[in-house]
Structures are given as C-alpha cells and as structure tokens.
Design an enzyme around this catalytic site. Structure first.
Site, PDB file in Angstrom:
ATOM      1  N   GLY A  47       1.235  -0.548  -3.043  1.00 29.38           N
ATOM      2  CA  GLY A  47      -0.227   0.000  -2.549  1.00 29.38           C
ATOM      3  C   GLY A  47      -1.259   0.363  -3.824  1.00 29.38           C
ATOM      4  O   GLY A  47      -2.360  -0.043  -4.028  1.00 29.38           O
ATOM      5  N   CYS A  48      -0.449   0.967  -4.934  1.00 31.51           N
ATOM      6  CA  CYS A  48      -1.171   1.266  -6.353  1.00 31.51           C
ATOM      7  C   CYS A  48      -1.447  -0.109  -6.862  1.00 31.51           C
ATOM      8  O   CYS A  48      -2.769   0.009  -7.577  1.00 31.51           O
ATOM      9  CB  CYS A  48      -0.278   2.291  -7.107  1.00 31.51           C
ATOM     10  SG  CYS A  48      -0.135   3.755  -6.211  1.00 31.51           S
ATOM     11  N   THR A  49      -0.776  -1.122  -6.870  1.00 38.28           N
ATOM     12  CA  THR A  49      -1.041  -2.301  -7.610  1.00 38.28           C
ATOM     13  C   THR A  49      -2.268  -2.878  -6.933  1.00 38.28           C
ATOM     14  O   THR A  49      -3.139  -3.439  -7.689  1.00 38.28           O
ATOM     15  CB  THR A  49       0.188  -3.086  -7.736  1.00 38.28           C
ATOM     16  OG1 THR A  49       1.357  -2.604  -8.456  1.00 38.28           O
ATOM     17  CG2 THR A  49      -0.134  -4.556  -8.321  1.00 38.28           C
ATOM     18  N   ALA A  52      -5.259  -1.020  -7.959  1.00 39.48           N
ATOM     19  CA  ALA A  52      -5.732  -1.250  -9.488  1.00 39.48           C
ATOM     20  C   ALA A  52      -6.119  -2.521  -9.763  1.00 39.48           C
ATOM     21  O   ALA A  52      -7.285  -2.767 -10.369  1.00 39.48           O
ATOM     22  CB  ALA A  52      -4.517  -1.058 -10.213  1.00 39.48           C
TER      23      ALA A  52
END
Length: 156
Positions: A47-49, A52
């Site tokens: 999710g963070c990738t 970002a």
C-alpha cells in the site's frame, strides 16, 4: 499519543527530521512555498509503495503548482534510501522513528486490524500554505486513489 486532530487554518506543527540521505529538513525552511506532507506506515510495503509511486507519478504537476512533497514514516534513513532508489521516488522521505512528529500531527493512534487493536500510523496527508498554515488535513486516507483525490482538491 495525540487524539485531537488538526484542522485547516491552524499552524502546521514545526519539525526537523532527517531525510533518506541523513540531511536535516526543517519545516520552517520551507516557508514561502507550499508543502504536501504525507504520513505512511512503512516503506516498501504494497500500500505504501502504491501511494508513494502515485506521488512520484504526479510530482511534475504538483511541483509546477509550487508544492514540495515530503513523505514521513518511522523507517530509518537507510531503508528510506533503498525505497527511494528501488521505486525511483523523486522527492524526499523523512525519518521519524520515535513517532514524535506523527504525534504532533495526530497520525499516531489506535488502529484495528482483524479484530486486534494496536498503536500505529494513521495514513494521512496535510497541505501547508506559504505562511505555514494547514489548508487540507486528510486523515485515514486510502493508499489507492488518494493522490488523484488530492490533486482534484488542489485543482492541480
């Protein structure tokens, strides 16, 4: 733990953190320009990738509109450097391992996952104007689609 959420119009909490290259970044030094701060749970997770990379893919129009984008997590600079290099991120990632800045922005708090309650990062984004005031305070955002929604809110 801070429980009171920040509201648009309030002064953005001051901070100095180190980036992926161990350089100090101070919010006060960015006055005169607009800033987008996004808090995410952990570098190199799916999710963070996604979030970002969405910021990476939108960086040109955001910068053209005068915004500096900064990602903040509890990861150490070395991991942030690997994340930035792996995914070709073109903005700085800031390290807040003791979550002190997370607490100032009220993004460190109780979360529930699969029925278990724990303390963690509440994925959130803040937009700061040239005078250091918050213009957008977006809590509990989703990793997917969030940047497109933010760009719509900002007219970018």
């Amino acid at each position: 733990m801070t429980t009171t959420r920040l509201e648009p119009g309030s002064l953005a909490p001051a901070f100095t953190l180190v980036d992926q290259d161990d350089r100090a970044v101070t919010l006060k030094d960015l006055r005169g320009g607009r800033v987008i701060l996004f808090f995410y749970p952990e570098a190199m997770t799916p999710g963070c990738t996604k979030e970002a990379c969405d910021f990476r893919d939108s960086i040109a129009p955001l910068q053209a509109a005068g915004y500096t984008v900064l990602g903040i997590s509890r990861d150490l600079p070395e991991k942030l450097r690997r994340f930035r290099e792996r995914d070709g991120l073109t903005y700085d990632l800031l390290s807040d391992p003791d979550h002190a800045v997370h607490e100032k922005y009220a993004v460190w708090g109780e979360k529930v996952n699969y029925g278990k309650t724990f303390m963690g990062v509440i994925r959130s984004t803040f937009v700061i104007d040239e005078k250091g005031r918050l213009t957008q305070t977006l809590y509990n955002v989703r990793a997917t689609g969030h940047v497109a929604r933010l760009r719509t809110l900002l007219g970018v």
